[in-house]
Design a protein around this motif. Structure first.
Motif, PDB file in Angstrom:
ATOM      1  N   HIS A   3      20.897  84.030  41.723  1.00 39.21           N
ATOM      2  CA  HIS A   3      21.809  82.914  41.970  1.00 39.21           C
ATOM      3  C   HIS A   3      22.779  83.356  43.056  1.00 39.21           C
ATOM      4  O   HIS A   3      23.339  84.462  42.979  1.00 39.21           O
ATOM      5  CB  HIS A   3      22.652  82.610  40.717  1.00 39.21           C
ATOM      6  N   ASN A  35      21.309  72.050  39.217  1.00 43.52           N
ATOM      7  CA  ASN A  35      22.539  71.795  38.446  1.00 43.52           C
ATOM      8  C   ASN A  35      23.631  72.759  38.919  1.00 43.52           C
ATOM      9  O   ASN A  35      23.988  73.705  38.210  1.00 43.52           O
ATOM     10  CB  ASN A  35      22.227  71.998  36.947  1.00 43.52           C
ATOM     11  N   PHE A  41       9.612  77.594  38.218  1.00 47.59           N
ATOM     12  CA  PHE A  41       9.676  78.150  39.577  1.00 47.59           C
ATOM     13  C   PHE A  41       8.279  78.448  40.126  1.00 47.59           C
ATOM     14  O   PHE A  41       8.050  78.360  41.337  1.00 47.59           O
ATOM     15  CB  PHE A  41      10.579  79.383  39.632  1.00 47.59           C
ATOM     16  N   ASP A  49      20.118  74.985  43.601  1.00 49.56           N
ATOM     17  CA  ASP A  49      19.992  74.816  42.153  1.00 49.56           C
ATOM     18  C   ASP A  49      20.140  73.330  41.802  1.00 49.56           C
ATOM     19  O   ASP A  49      20.973  72.617  42.370  1.00 49.56           O
ATOM     20  CB  ASP A  49      21.065  75.636  41.424  1.00 49.56           C
ATOM     21  N   LEU A 109      19.404  79.366  44.873  1.00 47.78           N
ATOM     22  CA  LEU A 109      18.532  80.308  44.173  1.00 47.78           C
ATOM     23  C   LEU A 109      17.629  80.968  45.202  1.00 47.78           C
ATOM     24  O   LEU A 109      17.185  80.313  46.151  1.00 47.78           O
ATOM     25  CB  LEU A 109      17.675  79.579  43.133  1.00 47.78           C
ATOM     26  N   PHE A 144      16.144  77.764  47.470  1.00 49.24           N
ATOM     27  CA  PHE A 144      16.417  76.325  47.335  1.00 49.24           C
ATOM     28  C   PHE A 144      17.701  76.141  46.541  1.00 49.24           C
ATOM     29  O   PHE A 144      18.183  77.069  45.875  1.00 49.24           O
ATOM     30  CB  PHE A 144      15.236  75.612  46.653  1.00 49.24           C
TER      31      PHE A 144
HETATM   32  P1  5GP Z   1      18.751  81.161  34.572  1.00 46.12           P
HETATM   33  O1  5GP Z   1      19.568  80.689  33.393  1.00 46.12           O
HETATM   34  O2  5GP Z   1      17.316  81.362  34.207  1.00 46.12           O
HETATM   35  O3  5GP Z   1      19.356  82.389  35.228  1.00 46.12           O
HETATM   36  O4  5GP Z   1      18.865  80.046  35.663  1.00 46.12           O
HETATM   37  C1  5GP Z   1      17.919  79.042  35.829  1.00 46.12           C
HETATM   38  C2  5GP Z   1      18.484  78.071  36.840  1.00 46.12           C
HETATM   39  O5  5GP Z   1      17.446  77.249  37.299  1.00 46.12           O
HETATM   40  C3  5GP Z   1      19.587  77.159  36.301  1.00 46.12           C
HETATM   41  O6  5GP Z   1      20.765  77.333  37.078  1.00 46.12           O
HETATM   42  C4  5GP Z   1      18.988  75.759  36.444  1.00 46.12           C
HETATM   43  O7  5GP Z   1      19.932  74.789  36.808  1.00 46.12           O
HETATM   44  C5  5GP Z   1      17.943  75.962  37.524  1.00 46.12           C
HETATM   45  N1  5GP Z   1      16.809  75.050  37.435  1.00 46.12           N
HETATM   46  C6  5GP Z   1      16.078  74.741  36.324  1.00 46.12           C
HETATM   47  N2  5GP Z   1      15.093  73.891  36.626  1.00 46.12           N
HETATM   48  C7  5GP Z   1      15.182  73.640  37.956  1.00 46.12           C
HETATM   49  C8  5GP Z   1      14.422  72.839  38.855  1.00 46.12           C
HETATM   50  O8  5GP Z   1      13.460  72.156  38.491  1.00 46.12           O
HETATM   51  N3  5GP Z   1      14.810  72.837  40.164  1.00 46.12           N
HETATM   52  C9  5GP Z   1      15.874  73.578  40.602  1.00 46.12           C
HETATM   53  N4  5GP Z   1      16.166  73.511  41.905  1.00 46.12           N
HETATM   54  N5  5GP Z   1      16.597  74.353  39.784  1.00 46.12           N
HETATM   55  C10 5GP Z   1      16.264  74.391  38.471  1.00 46.12           C
END
Ligand code: 5GP
Length: 121
Positions: free
Chosen positions: A109, A35, A9, A33, A43, A31
């Protein structure tokens, strides 16, 4: 633990990695997410270097705290999921190991566009 400037990020904030931007102001960047877990999965991240919600609560200025919360509402409105523009949403923050946080830069999120389901599995 100190802030890791190489987290994904941080790279998005510096423009080194692209994102599907929803909103940006002095305090936040939002932006989609990469996935998505629901129809809408956005996010919202503060622009400051904060590892997680505890770090933010302790070290962010009042302006940064207000800016992040206002930013979440602005994004929800833009996405049509806020209480006044849609049917609501879930805001969720994972914190550190037991919270399941993967990226060490505070992020909210926002899940919506459909019923989000059970709170905890
Ligand atoms: P966490 O598990 O840390 O709460 O969530 C991290 C989130 O970041 C996950 O939902 C994952 O899909 C998202 N994420 C990881 N890498 C990237 C990225 O390069 N771009 C975007 N837009 N989201 C990402």
């Amino acid at each position: 633990m100190s802030y890791d400037d190489e987290n994904i990020f941080a790279k998005i904030l510096r423009g080194e990695i692209p994102c599907k931007k929803i909103y940006e102001d002095d305090y936040v960047l939002s932006f989609h997410d990469i996935n998505p877990q629901k129809k809408i999965h956005a996010l919202v991240i503060p622009k400051g270097k904060f590892i997680d919600l505890d770090d933010f609560s302790i070290n962010a200025s009042s302006e940064e705290i207000v800016g992040l919360l206002k930013g979440i509402n602005i994004v929800a409105k833009k996405l049509g999921i806020s209480v006044d523009t849609g049917k609501g949403y879930r805001a969720l923050v994972n914190i550190n190991e037991h919270g399941g946080q993967e990226v060490p830069h505070l992020h909210f999120h926002l899940f919506g566009g459909e019923r989000v389901g059970r709170m905890v599995e």
